[in-house]
Scaffold this motif. Sequence first.
Motif, PDB file in Angstrom:
ATOM      1  N   ARG A 178     -18.293  35.237 -49.445  1.00  0.00           N
ATOM      2  CA  ARG A 178     -19.088  34.155 -50.038  1.00  0.00           C
ATOM      3  C   ARG A 178     -18.753  34.029 -51.538  1.00  0.00           C
ATOM      4  O   ARG A 178     -18.140  34.914 -52.116  1.00  0.00           O
ATOM      5  CB  ARG A 178     -20.585  34.369 -49.799  1.00  0.00           C
ATOM      6  N   THR A 179     -19.152  32.902 -52.144  1.00  0.00           N
ATOM      7  CA  THR A 179     -18.884  32.705 -53.564  1.00  0.00           C
ATOM      8  C   THR A 179     -19.694  33.711 -54.365  1.00  0.00           C
ATOM      9  O   THR A 179     -20.923  33.738 -54.261  1.00  0.00           O
ATOM     10  CB  THR A 179     -19.276  31.268 -53.965  1.00  0.00           C
ATOM     11  N   ARG A 180     -19.016  34.539 -55.126  1.00  0.00           N
ATOM     12  CA  ARG A 180     -19.706  35.612 -55.840  1.00  0.00           C
ATOM     13  C   ARG A 180     -19.466  35.513 -57.342  1.00  0.00           C
ATOM     14  O   ARG A 180     -18.426  35.078 -57.787  1.00  0.00           O
ATOM     15  CB  ARG A 180     -19.193  36.977 -55.357  1.00  0.00           C
ATOM     16  N   ARG A 181     -20.443  35.980 -58.080  1.00  0.00           N
ATOM     17  CA  ARG A 181     -20.300  36.054 -59.534  1.00  0.00           C
ATOM     18  C   ARG A 181     -19.252  37.109 -59.883  1.00  0.00           C
ATOM     19  O   ARG A 181     -19.199  38.160 -59.256  1.00  0.00           O
ATOM     20  CB  ARG A 181     -21.648  36.490 -60.123  1.00  0.00           C
ATOM     21  N   VAL A 182     -18.411  36.844 -60.875  1.00  0.00           N
ATOM     22  CA  VAL A 182     -17.474  37.858 -61.357  1.00  0.00           C
ATOM     23  C   VAL A 182     -17.589  37.948 -62.878  1.00  0.00           C
ATOM     24  O   VAL A 182     -18.096  37.040 -63.532  1.00  0.00           O
ATOM     25  CB  VAL A 182     -15.997  37.532 -60.994  1.00  0.00           C
ATOM     26  N   ASN A 223      -9.252  29.407 -61.079  1.00  0.00           N
ATOM     27  CA  ASN A 223      -9.569  30.239 -59.908  1.00  0.00           C
ATOM     28  C   ASN A 223     -10.959  30.871 -60.006  1.00  0.00           C
ATOM     29  O   ASN A 223     -11.535  31.272 -59.003  1.00  0.00           O
ATOM     30  CB  ASN A 223      -8.545  31.374 -59.743  1.00  0.00           C
ATOM     31  N   LEU A 224     -11.462  30.986 -61.224  1.00  0.00           N
ATOM     32  CA  LEU A 224     -12.774  31.618 -61.414  1.00  0.00           C
ATOM     33  C   LEU A 224     -13.855  30.590 -61.734  1.00  0.00           C
ATOM     34  O   LEU A 224     -14.881  30.904 -62.328  1.00  0.00           O
ATOM     35  CB  LEU A 224     -12.694  32.681 -62.528  1.00  0.00           C
ATOM     36  N   GLY A 225     -13.608  29.311 -61.356  1.00  0.00           N
ATOM     37  CA  GLY A 225     -14.677  28.318 -61.497  1.00  0.00           C
ATOM     38  C   GLY A 225     -14.688  27.564 -62.817  1.00  0.00           C
ATOM     39  O   GLY A 225     -15.703  26.970 -63.177  1.00  0.00           O
ATOM     40  N   ARG A 226     -13.561  27.595 -63.531  1.00  0.00           N
ATOM     41  CA  ARG A 226     -13.465  26.871 -64.814  1.00  0.00           C
ATOM     42  C   ARG A 226     -14.623  27.186 -65.755  1.00  0.00           C
ATOM     43  O   ARG A 226     -14.832  28.335 -66.074  1.00  0.00           O
ATOM     44  CB  ARG A 226     -13.313  25.365 -64.562  1.00  0.00           C
ATOM     45  N   PRO A 274     -20.577  43.760 -59.929  1.00  0.00           N
ATOM     46  CA  PRO A 274     -19.794  42.563 -59.642  1.00  0.00           C
ATOM     47  C   PRO A 274     -18.308  42.836 -59.878  1.00  0.00           C
ATOM     48  O   PRO A 274     -17.969  43.729 -60.648  1.00  0.00           O
ATOM     49  CB  PRO A 274     -20.320  41.548 -60.681  1.00  0.00           C
ATOM     50  N   PRO A 275     -17.448  42.050 -59.218  1.00  0.00           N
ATOM     51  CA  PRO A 275     -16.021  42.236 -59.459  1.00  0.00           C
ATOM     52  C   PRO A 275     -15.678  41.963 -60.922  1.00  0.00           C
ATOM     53  O   PRO A 275     -16.231  41.052 -61.527  1.00  0.00           O
ATOM     54  CB  PRO A 275     -15.381  41.169 -58.558  1.00  0.00           C
TER      55      PRO A 275
END
Length: 477
Positions: free
Chosen positions: A89-93, A104-107, A439-440
């Motif tokens: 799922r979409t996760r916070r990094v 790739n990390l959501g701009r 978190p990653p």
Amino acid sequence: MNESTTSGVSAALRNLPSIDELLRSAAAGDIRREAGERRTAEIIRDLSDSLRGELIRREEIGVEASRAELFEKILRAANSAWHSEKEKRTRRVINATGVVIHTNLGRAPLSPAAITAVVGEAAGYCTVEYDIDAGKRGKRGERSESLLCQLTGAQAALIVNNCAAAAFLVLTVLARGREVVISRGELVEIGGDFRVPDVLSRSGATLREVGTTNRTKLSDFAGVLNERTAMFLRVHPSNYRITGFTEMPSLCDLATIASENNVVLYEDAGSGALIDLAGYGLSGEPLIAESIRAGADVVSFSGDKLLGGPQAGLIVGRRDLIESLRRDPLYRALRVGKLIYAALEATLESYARDNAETEIPVLRMIAADAEHIDARVTEFAKKLSDELPAGFNVSVIDGRSVIGGGAGPDIQPATKLLAIKGKGFSAVSFERRLRLGTPPVIARLRDDLVMIDLRTVNPNEEEELLFALSAAAGRSA
Ligand SMILES: *Cc1c(COP(=O)(O)O)cnc(C)c1O
């Protein structure tokens, strides 16, 4: 095959627990609470089937696998299968790469005000298309559009899903079946499959290339005008630069011949900027207000690049043209939802009260100078050295951050990087452990060192980052 082995395998098969038994276990109950009844049964059945195959092939499991061992093995595998499924799922990094607008990390990370607007106002029922005063249906996006007009000086504005959708809508509605004139130097690919010639041909417009890759003159545009010409198109080359012996007519000069010939002048500004970012070295980014002032009829740009808001395609320009875009059925297919309007309004309001540089995360990150980052990273390195096991070496070195999102490809702001070197483990494995943590943490690798750039780490994430780094180091030592 000797006899005792054969009978051993069938004993192992006989020991295979039933699906029902497995599902009744406490461990399966834990999975079921998150995954639901049906998915849990599927996972356990799949694992049980593959274990049966394994037992028959007498692989991995010894002939003496007991019922308890098999039970345990399947449930452990089910747990890890569910865990990795869930992690998709979409996760916070934590973005420690130093790439500010990381596609790739959501701009752009949203501002606190934008997050509050999404979560606190828009997530439930809200006024997205309701007029409170009148007590009936209202106009979608009215506030965002009026803010965009205030901030750019344009007559009208329209918001779609992203800048690619904006370009497609503009070309389709305003140039379908007719000619679009563009300089050969601007027939670019932006990345992520956005290729100007492809978008043009899908819109049903005919491409009319003029000039050369490095030099295009005003007379090149004027020279191809004919009754089929619908538009002059300018595309900001974004992540690509032509330097040296170059020439392009100014927007102002193009606007003059465009209006004399009843041709639409459209600029796809890409990232675009609402405030002057030249002070941070970003002088190559078109200022939207300046494009409008220079006479562009329509300008489009992204919501989640330098603007620092949610993913959106923002279109501003002449009222009659914007209204014809709004009336086209294609607009209905490309429009945005309430969450986007809420985040965009809050973001644009920061600009309207002249607080963008302090409130919008991407602008704050771009504005952070190396001295400020140096102070943060030095303090952080001290804390980290105390946390890490012996043998780890933490140092602060000079480096460069990246703006990203196609903005300022030739600008790499100076930064201070945290460089971590461990003893007895490779940087590759340390970087992987950071990524697989919670978190990653997404870091950079260079010369067998793991590099952390605090430019893109929010100060309120530092403690978590410290913890993630020491956890990964502990595990890899
Ligand atoms: C980034 C960019 C696009 C695509 O924008 P999205 O918002 O990602 O769809 C289009 N044109 C230009 C010039 C760009 O820089």
